[in-house]
Design a protein around this motif. Sequence first.
Motif, PDB file in Angstrom:
ATOM      1  N   LYS A   1      31.767  39.387  25.282  1.00 54.51           N
ATOM      2  CA  LYS A   1      32.635  38.623  25.561  1.00 54.51           C
ATOM      3  C   LYS A   1      34.046  39.350  26.145  1.00 54.51           C
ATOM      4  O   LYS A   1      34.394  39.043  27.153  1.00 54.51           O
ATOM      5  N   LYS A   2      34.166  40.553  25.302  1.00 54.27           N
ATOM      6  CA  LYS A   2      35.214  41.496  25.918  1.00 54.27           C
ATOM      7  C   LYS A   2      34.935  42.041  27.138  1.00 54.27           C
ATOM      8  O   LYS A   2      36.016  42.168  27.837  1.00 54.27           O
ATOM      9  N   ALA A   3      33.736  42.386  27.345  1.00 51.52           N
ATOM     10  CA  ALA A   3      33.305  43.010  28.495  1.00 51.52           C
ATOM     11  C   ALA A   3      33.520  42.049  29.864  1.00 51.52           C
ATOM     12  O   ALA A   3      34.058  42.444  30.835  1.00 51.52           O
ATOM     13  N   ALA A   4      32.902  40.859  29.510  1.00 50.77           N
ATOM     14  CA  ALA A   4      33.306  39.800  30.509  1.00 50.77           C
ATOM     15  C   ALA A   4      34.479  39.505  30.940  1.00 50.77           C
ATOM     16  O   ALA A   4      34.778  39.390  32.149  1.00 50.77           O
ATOM     17  N   LEU A   5      35.102  39.446  29.799  1.00 50.35           N
ATOM     18  CA  LEU A   5      36.697  39.067  30.106  1.00 50.35           C
ATOM     19  C   LEU A   5      37.499  40.060  30.772  1.00 50.35           C
ATOM     20  O   LEU A   5      38.309  40.076  31.679  1.00 50.35           O
ATOM     21  N   SER A   6      37.158  41.452  30.517  1.00 45.29           N
ATOM     22  CA  SER A   6      37.686  42.774  31.128  1.00 45.29           C
ATOM     23  C   SER A   6      37.484  42.733  32.633  1.00 45.29           C
ATOM     24  O   SER A   6      38.142  42.882  33.446  1.00 45.29           O
TER      25      SER A   6
ATOM     26  N   MET B   1      38.801  41.309  38.523  1.00 46.82           N
ATOM     27  CA  MET B   1      38.654  40.736  39.590  1.00 46.82           C
ATOM     28  C   MET B   1      39.815  39.849  40.032  1.00 46.82           C
ATOM     29  O   MET B   1      40.276  39.798  41.174  1.00 46.82           O
ATOM     30  N   VAL B   2      40.527  39.403  38.932  1.00 43.56           N
ATOM     31  CA  VAL B   2      41.810  38.589  39.450  1.00 43.56           C
ATOM     32  C   VAL B   2      42.950  39.475  39.677  1.00 43.56           C
ATOM     33  O   VAL B   2      43.718  39.267  40.700  1.00 43.56           O
ATOM     34  N   TYR B   3      43.043  40.753  39.119  1.00 40.91           N
ATOM     35  CA  TYR B   3      44.025  41.728  39.692  1.00 40.91           C
ATOM     36  C   TYR B   3      43.723  42.174  41.134  1.00 40.91           C
ATOM     37  O   TYR B   3      44.822  42.331  41.720  1.00 40.91           O
TER      38      TYR B   3
END
Length: 59
Positions: free
Chosen positions: A26-31, A36-38
Amino acid sequence: MFVKSTPYEQAYNRFGYIMENSTPAKKAALSMLLEMVYSIPDDSWNAIVKQFEKLKKEG
């Protein structure tokens, strides 16, 4: 006494909590999501926000 936080502060705090207490996957996915957002150009955000608002109304 409670201090009222802004929606931005609430989101920041939630993200921090999730990153500290989640599985490595989950940490990897959120990172990746954050990266992507950045990478989205600043001039695209108004259109993105409008789409989110539309989805929120429909949901």
